[in-house]
Design a protein around this motif. Structure first.
Motif, PDB file in Angstrom:
ATOM      1  N   TRP A  15      -2.078   0.752   2.135  1.00  0.00           N
ATOM      2  CA  TRP A  15      -1.159   1.398   1.232  1.00  0.00           C
ATOM      3  C   TRP A  15      -0.458   2.011   2.034  1.00  0.00           C
ATOM      4  O   TRP A  15       0.720   2.082   1.637  1.00  0.00           O
ATOM      5  N   ALA A  16      -1.136   3.335   2.474  1.00  0.00           N
ATOM      6  CA  ALA A  16      -0.356   4.708   2.573  1.00  0.00           C
ATOM      7  C   ALA A  16       0.340   3.977   4.249  1.00  0.00           C
ATOM      8  O   ALA A  16       1.639   4.932   4.145  1.00  0.00           O
ATOM      9  N   GLU A  17       0.225   3.320   4.939  1.00  0.00           N
ATOM     10  CA  GLU A  17       1.460   2.954   5.765  1.00  0.00           C
ATOM     11  C   GLU A  17       2.638   1.951   5.181  1.00  0.00           C
ATOM     12  O   GLU A  17       3.172   2.254   6.173  1.00  0.00           O
ATOM     13  N   GLY A  18       2.335   1.652   4.313  1.00  0.00           N
ATOM     14  CA  GLY A  18       3.595   0.594   3.560  1.00  0.00           C
ATOM     15  C   GLY A  18       3.911  -0.122   3.143  1.00  0.00           C
ATOM     16  O   GLY A  18       4.548  -1.130   2.832  1.00  0.00           O
ATOM     17  N   LEU A  19       2.382  -0.891   3.318  1.00  0.00           N
ATOM     18  CA  LEU A  19       2.833  -2.358   3.640  1.00  0.00           C
ATOM     19  C   LEU A  19       2.564  -3.020   2.265  1.00  0.00           C
ATOM     20  O   LEU A  19       2.067  -2.513   1.174  1.00  0.00           O
ATOM     21  N   SER A  20       2.717  -4.171   1.869  1.00  0.00           N
ATOM     22  CA  SER A  20       2.823  -4.818   0.816  1.00  0.00           C
ATOM     23  C   SER A  20       1.071  -5.529   0.327  1.00  0.00           C
ATOM     24  O   SER A  20       0.957  -5.429   1.187  1.00  0.00           O
ATOM     25  N   ALA A  21       1.546  -5.594  -0.766  1.00  0.00           N
ATOM     26  CA  ALA A  21       0.098  -6.300  -1.888  1.00  0.00           C
ATOM     27  C   ALA A  21      -0.007  -7.354  -1.219  1.00  0.00           C
ATOM     28  O   ALA A  21      -1.545  -7.810  -0.570  1.00  0.00           O
ATOM     29  N   SER A  22       0.923  -8.268  -1.222  1.00  0.00           N
ATOM     30  CA  SER A  22       0.612  -9.528   0.058  1.00  0.00           C
ATOM     31  C   SER A  22       0.429  -9.244   1.268  1.00  0.00           C
ATOM     32  O   SER A  22      -0.694 -10.270   1.793  1.00  0.00           O
ATOM     33  N   GLN A  23       0.807  -8.936   1.579  1.00  0.00           N
ATOM     34  CA  GLN A  23       0.218  -8.270   3.763  1.00  0.00           C
ATOM     35  C   GLN A  23      -0.981  -7.776   3.235  1.00  0.00           C
ATOM     36  O   GLN A  23      -1.580  -8.366   4.851  1.00  0.00           O
ATOM     37  N   ILE A  24      -1.376  -7.212   3.066  1.00  0.00           N
ATOM     38  CA  ILE A  24      -2.592  -6.591   2.898  1.00  0.00           C
ATOM     39  C   ILE A  24      -3.573  -7.868   2.033  1.00  0.00           C
ATOM     40  O   ILE A  24      -4.493  -7.482   3.235  1.00  0.00           O
ATOM     41  N   ALA A  25      -3.570  -7.850   1.373  1.00  0.00           N
ATOM     42  CA  ALA A  25      -4.136  -9.667   0.810  1.00  0.00           C
ATOM     43  C   ALA A  25      -4.367 -10.298   2.651  1.00  0.00           C
ATOM     44  O   ALA A  25      -5.592 -10.901   2.604  1.00  0.00           O
ATOM     45  N   ALA A  26      -3.207 -10.295   2.821  1.00  0.00           N
ATOM     46  CA  ALA A  26      -3.950 -11.314   4.445  1.00  0.00           C
ATOM     47  C   ALA A  26      -4.536 -10.076   5.370  1.00  0.00           C
ATOM     48  O   ALA A  26      -5.168 -11.024   6.093  1.00  0.00           O
ATOM     49  N   GLN A  27      -3.905  -9.227   5.552  1.00  0.00           N
ATOM     50  CA  GLN A  27      -4.812  -8.898   6.447  1.00  0.00           C
ATOM     51  C   GLN A  27      -6.497  -8.295   6.192  1.00  0.00           C
ATOM     52  O   GLN A  27      -7.256  -8.857   7.035  1.00  0.00           O
ATOM     53  N   VAL A  36      -5.423  -7.316  -5.031  1.00  0.00           N
ATOM     54  CA  VAL A  36      -5.362  -5.606  -4.413  1.00  0.00           C
ATOM     55  C   VAL A  36      -4.295  -4.960  -5.419  1.00  0.00           C
ATOM     56  O   VAL A  36      -4.363  -3.715  -5.311  1.00  0.00           O
ATOM     57  N   ILE A  37      -3.545  -5.730  -5.647  1.00  0.00           N
ATOM     58  CA  ILE A  37      -2.594  -4.800  -6.886  1.00  0.00           C
ATOM     59  C   ILE A  37      -3.821  -3.677  -8.123  1.00  0.00           C
ATOM     60  O   ILE A  37      -3.735  -2.766  -8.056  1.00  0.00           O
ATOM     61  N   GLY A  38      -4.849  -4.902  -8.414  1.00  0.00           N
ATOM     62  CA  GLY A  38      -6.148  -4.600  -8.819  1.00  0.00           C
ATOM     63  C   GLY A  38      -6.177  -2.838  -8.352  1.00  0.00           C
ATOM     64  O   GLY A  38      -6.555  -2.199  -9.373  1.00  0.00           O
ATOM     65  N   LYS A  39      -6.801  -3.803  -7.499  1.00  0.00           N
ATOM     66  CA  LYS A  39      -7.677  -2.339  -6.780  1.00  0.00           C
ATOM     67  C   LYS A  39      -6.645  -0.806  -6.199  1.00  0.00           C
ATOM     68  O   LYS A  39      -7.682   0.309  -6.318  1.00  0.00           O
ATOM     69  N   VAL A  40      -5.731  -1.236  -5.978  1.00  0.00           N
ATOM     70  CA  VAL A  40      -4.539   0.085  -5.980  1.00  0.00           C
ATOM     71  C   VAL A  40      -4.899   0.690  -7.340  1.00  0.00           C
ATOM     72  O   VAL A  40      -4.767   2.096  -7.564  1.00  0.00           O
ATOM     73  N   HIS A  41      -4.757   0.221  -8.197  1.00  0.00           N
ATOM     74  CA  HIS A  41      -4.660   0.405  -9.565  1.00  0.00           C
ATOM     75  C   HIS A  41      -5.440   1.298  -9.549  1.00  0.00           C
ATOM     76  O   HIS A  41      -5.812   2.509 -10.711  1.00  0.00           O
ATOM     77  N   ARG A  42      -7.028   0.693  -9.631  1.00  0.00           N
ATOM     78  CA  ARG A  42      -8.203   1.669  -9.890  1.00  0.00           C
ATOM     79  C   ARG A  42      -8.257   3.070  -9.837  1.00  0.00           C
ATOM     80  O   ARG A  42      -9.004   3.796  -9.829  1.00  0.00           O
ATOM     81  N   LEU A  43      -7.878   2.968  -7.562  1.00  0.00           N
ATOM     82  CA  LEU A  43      -8.218   4.213  -7.165  1.00  0.00           C
ATOM     83  C   LEU A  43      -6.781   4.973  -7.178  1.00  0.00           C
ATOM     84  O   LEU A  43      -7.443   5.899  -6.786  1.00  0.00           O
ATOM     85  N   LYS A  44      -5.874   4.279  -7.940  1.00  0.00           N
ATOM     86  CA  LYS A  44      -5.218   5.343  -8.638  1.00  0.00           C
ATOM     87  C   LYS A  44      -4.124   5.692  -7.171  1.00  0.00           C
ATOM     88  O   LYS A  44      -3.790   6.934  -6.845  1.00  0.00           O
ATOM     89  N   LEU A  45      -3.990   4.890  -6.056  1.00  0.00           N
ATOM     90  CA  LEU A  45      -3.165   5.211  -5.371  1.00  0.00           C
ATOM     91  C   LEU A  45      -2.075   5.114  -5.882  1.00  0.00           C
ATOM     92  O   LEU A  45      -1.165   3.712  -5.502  1.00  0.00           O
TER      93      LEU A  45
END
Length: 169
Positions: A15-27, A36-45
């Motif tokens: 997320w810090a590298e700037g990858l999209s949620a779809s790219q992160i989910a694929a990796q 991924v979006i939900g977890k990012v929101h809960r982690l308050k990133l």
């Protein structure tokens, strides 16, 4: 899907590298974009890293260009009214008046016998007349046919043929 500490750290890094949620989910694999979006929101990133571009562009020397003049924009029509107009109705034409066509031959309006509820039986018309909460409320009470709860007149009102109902609408 269980978020292990290792997967959360991978998520934070990507997320810090700037990858999209779809790219992160694929990796990460086995996780959806929405997870991924939900977890990012809960982690308050919140802060996103910049995406890396190949090389910075070098400025080219500016060449004089001749631009064609822009056409003038068409004027917008002024609103006819201000304020809350979402529910305001505007009628362009007069309402369509539909005449009700009924075969009125041999229709006799019966004189009500003014029966109360306890006076009704299986052979009396159960058509209500008036407001049930008012003092003068009563039922028609005339003789009814063997196959229904109403006299001939009230049965014609209550049970209209389907073709006539379609015509009225």
């Amino acid at each position: 899907m269980i978020w292990t500490d290792e997967r959360v750290e991978t998520l934070r890094k990507l997320w810090a590298e700037g990858l999209s949620a779809s790219q992160i989910a694929a990796q990460l694999g086995g996780v959806s974009r929405n997870a991924v979006i939900g977890k990012v929101h809960r982690l308050k990133l919140s802060g996103r890293g910049r995406t890396q571009t190949a090389t910075p562009r070098q400025k080219k020397p500016a060449q004089p260009t001749v631009k064609a003049p822009r056409p003038a924009p068409a004027p917008r029509p002024a609103p006819s009214s201000f304020g809350a107009t979402a529910l305001q109705t505007q009628f362009d034409a007069e309402p369509l008046v539909r005449e009700r066509v009924r075969n009125e031959e041999n229709v006799v309006v019966p004189i009500s016998r003014n029966l109360q509820l306890i006076q009704l039986n299986e052979r009396t018309c159960k058509w209500p007349i008036g407001d049930p909460l008012a003092e003068g409320f009563h039922f028609c009470g005339n003789d009814c046919a063997e196959n229904g709860p109403y006299c001939r007149y009230h049965a014609r009102i209550a049970f209209q043929p389907a073709s006539e109902r379609r015509r009225v609408r």
